[in-house]
Design an enzyme around this catalytic site. Structure first.
Site, PDB file in Angstrom:
ATOM      1  N   VAL A 171       3.309   2.559  -1.451  1.00  0.00           N
ATOM      2  CA  VAL A 171       5.021   3.060  -1.377  1.00  0.00           C
ATOM      3  C   VAL A 171       5.708   4.402  -1.329  1.00  0.00           C
ATOM      4  CG1 VAL A 171       5.388   0.913  -1.605  1.00  0.00           C
ATOM      5  CG2 VAL A 171       5.325   2.466  -3.769  1.00  0.00           C
TER       6      VAL A 171
ATOM      7  N   GLU B 237       1.437   0.081  -4.894  1.00  0.00           N
ATOM      8  CA  GLU B 237       0.530   0.884  -5.188  1.00  0.00           C
ATOM      9  C   GLU B 237       1.475   2.999  -5.207  1.00  0.00           C
ATOM     10  OE1 GLU B 237      -3.841   3.491  -3.267  1.00  0.00           O
ATOM     11  OE2 GLU B 237      -2.305   2.077  -1.500  1.00  0.00           O
TER      12      GLU B 237
ATOM     13  N   GLY C  59     -14.915   3.159  -1.965  1.00  0.00           N
ATOM     14  CA  GLY C  59     -15.529   4.052  -0.915  1.00  0.00           C
ATOM     15  C   GLY C  59     -14.472   4.964  -0.160  1.00  0.00           C
TER      16      GLY C  59
ATOM     17  N   ASP D  67       0.836  -1.136  -0.084  1.00  0.00           N
ATOM     18  CA  ASP D  67       0.112  -0.152  -0.127  1.00  0.00           C
ATOM     19  C   ASP D  67       1.257   0.854  -0.498  1.00  0.00           C
ATOM     20  OD1 ASP D  67      -2.505   1.304   0.686  1.00  0.00           O
ATOM     21  OD2 ASP D  67      -1.205   1.906   2.358  1.00  0.00           O
TER      22      ASP D  67
END
Length: 589
Positions: free
Chosen positions: A263, A294, A386, A261
């Site tokens: 990075v 990501e 989201g 996630d």
């Protein structure tokens, strides 16, 4: 390296159950004067300080022992490398026997990356590990080859996306036990499914992280992230903490890969190469392990140097602008020329390769030399749904014909497709941002969430912003649940049949040639209309689509075979609005 009696691959930190029946405890606490191990009903035991700032002891305590560390006579705290927190992130840690689970598919070696069709899911809204396990046969029927789990590390309460985790080694107790997680992965392998995990190494959540009390140098006060001071990856102990965590997931739990996630928030960024090399060195020959980034920085060199792939947000952002016309938030940098940006993605990988966006933000590196399989593409994911104020899905925003073009494009390029949970059967449930914080943090998160949208025209009015769902409300979590049974009923079943046929085309026609794939470029035909071509071995794949408002004339490629069409005829040059065609042209044509 593991100590005497420890299992190979044991973590440097934490409680490691040894083969001799004892447990080695080790805490890195460079700011502490003394550390004692506290076990309920027993006298506390002192740990020995080492020169590297760690404290350790080997004690005759078995798996199942609940323990905490008392540091300098302060209140006891959980182990930051705890393997199990059944009473939550503030409760005692539990010694786990890493070797206790008996694997049923121990010979599983994974699958090559070219075969990946990723299905991202949230374990909590899927019914925990048992609920996900029950879905596996149906996911295989739909054409999914890999499930990607949103973060599992322990978080406060029972509801969270997972990005607020504070104990990276402890799978969230709300979903099941560590062995139940292993059983899920084992079952997935039995169905031929890879399992990837979203790992968060760039920050800790705001509740339950005690590291500041005894290891302030774990953080770099001079480097800031959206979540506070950056983790200081200059420290060898910090590097080992996260490297061992990655190795735990890949070897002890047998995940087939990690999605790392955000990075771009890892400082210094060179740790990514240290991590990659450590993982590669640990993997036996013949096993497939995939490392996906990501990375907002679009660092093409990371992919050229060995990382498997990167989530390609540029694909989604440009596509979403074409589909919806939205131009705020994520989409501001793509609204100036969405067609041109998407064409560049299809032809070269990234849209931004060192150019400034409309706000002057420069990012990215040239990526046209990379194979298409280095890019994971999606029409939706957890973020893009989201992080909308209401968590609404694309299916509620665009015409059905446009949605099908978007999903067909995602599935039928040589890039690696990812679909979000429920997407294969046209689920309409929102996926909203949910948490389970106690006061006063609950109020801070609720108001912070609403402030995020003050810049959006639709939510400029405070009264309208008040309608944004409360992240801490149970209902916000409950409405985000997705029922895979819908894929067998009514409209969901019909959508699922179409989706499975789409992935069957990918599996039979594209996948066998993806190791030889290279882009041949993409051209904008008109606003919203693009044609892209790829060399796949001796053949050429051409995908043409029109998300614009005007019909076009696009000649049928000579001697080409139609692989798939959405709203368009195989024998006509007409390509109307919300249509797509994919052609296969053999070398002799």
């Amino acid at each position: 390296m593991p100590g005497q009696g420890e299992h190979p691959g044991s973590s440097w930190l934490g409680a490691v159950a040894r083969a001799d029946g004892q447990t080695r405890f080790r805490l890195w606490a460079p700011d502490a004067r003394q550390v004692r191990l506290e076990v309920e009903g027993q006298a506390s035991q002192p740990l020995t300080r080492r020169d590297d700032g760690s404290f350790d002891a080997v004690l005759p305590l078995p798996p199942g022992t609940r323990y905490r560390y008392r540091i300098d006579d302060a209140e006891p705290v959980p182990d930051p490398a705890s393997r199990w927190q059944p009473e939550g992130v503030h409760g005692p840690s539990v010694v786990v026997d890493a070797e206790a689970y008996v694997w049923q598919h121990a010979d599983w070696q994974g699958r090559p990356w070219r075969e990946a069709v990723l299905y991202e899911l949230h374990v909590g809204t899927s019914g925990g590990y048992a609920g996900v396990m029950a879905q596996l046969p149906r996911l295989v029927e739909l054409g999914i080859t890999a499930i990607e789990l949103m973060p599992l590390n322990a978080f406060p309460g029972t509801r969270n996306w997972g990005y607020d985790g504070v104990l990276p080694y402890a799978p969230a107790a709300a979903y099941g036990s560590p062995d139940e997680l292993k059983a899920l992965i084992d079952a997935a392998h039995g169905h031929g499914l890879m399992v990837l995990l979203d790992a968060v190494y760039n920050h800790f959540g705001p509740d339950g992280n005690y590291l500041h009390q005894y290891a302030e140098t774990f953080f770099n006060a001079d480097a800031h992230t959206p979540w506070g001071p950056a983790i200081d990856f200059r420290q060898e102990a910090v590097q080992r903490y996260f490297i061992d965590n990655a190795l735990m997931w890949l070897h002890e739990y047998r995940f087939d890969g990690l999605r790392l996630d955000a990075v771009h928030a890892i400082v210094p960024n060179d740790f990514l190469e240290t991590l990659r090399q450590a993982i590669v060195a640990s993997v036996v020959e013949g096993r497939h392990v995939h490392l996906v980034l990501e990375n907002e920085a679009n660092q093409a060199f990371r992919l050229a140097d060995g990382y498997t792939a990167q989530w390609d947000d540029d694909f989604h952002n440009a596509l979403h602008v074409l589909l919806t016309g939205e131009d705020e938030g994520y989409y501001a940098a793509f609204a100036d020329d969405a067609s041109g940006h998407l064409a560049r993605v299809l032809g070269e990988g990234f849209a931004y390769q060192g150019q400034p966006d409309p706000r002057g933000h420069v990012r990215g590196e040239p990526s046209g030399h990379l194979p298409p399989t280095k890019f994971v593409v999606f029409a939706q994911n957890h973020d893009q749904i989201g992080n909308r104020a209401m968590g609404d899905r694309l299916i509620t925003q665009v015409a059905p014909s446009a949605l099908r073009v978007a999903l067909a494009l995602t599935a039928l390029t040589p890039m690696i497709p990812l679909f979000f949970m429920g997407e294969p059967w046209g689920a309409r449930q929102p996926f909203q941002f949910f948490t389970d914080y106690q006061a006063p943090l609950d109020e801070a998160v609720r108001e912070g969430r609403r402030r995020e949208f003050a810049q959006f025209a639709a939510f400029a009015n405070p009264a309208v912003r008040a309608s944004i769902p409360d992240p801490n409300a149970v209902q916000t979590f409950e409405v985000s649940r997705v029922d895979i049974g819908e894929s067998l009923r009514g409209e969901g079943a019909a959508f699922a049949v179409w989706f499975a046929q789409l992935l069957q085309v990918r599996a039979t026609q594209l996948v066998p040639h993806l190791d030889q794939a290279r882009a041949l470029g993409a051209q904008v035909l008109a606003p919203g209309a693009i044609v892209a071509r790829w060399q796949l071995g001796t053949a050429v794949l051409q995908v043409e689509f029109n998300l614009g408002t005007a019909p076009l004339t696009v000649p049928v490629p000579a001697g080409a075979r139609l692989l798939h069409a959405e709203g368009a005829d195989a024998d006509s040059d007409a390509l109307g609005p919300n249509t797509l065609r994919a052609w296969w042209q053999d070398a002799q044509a």
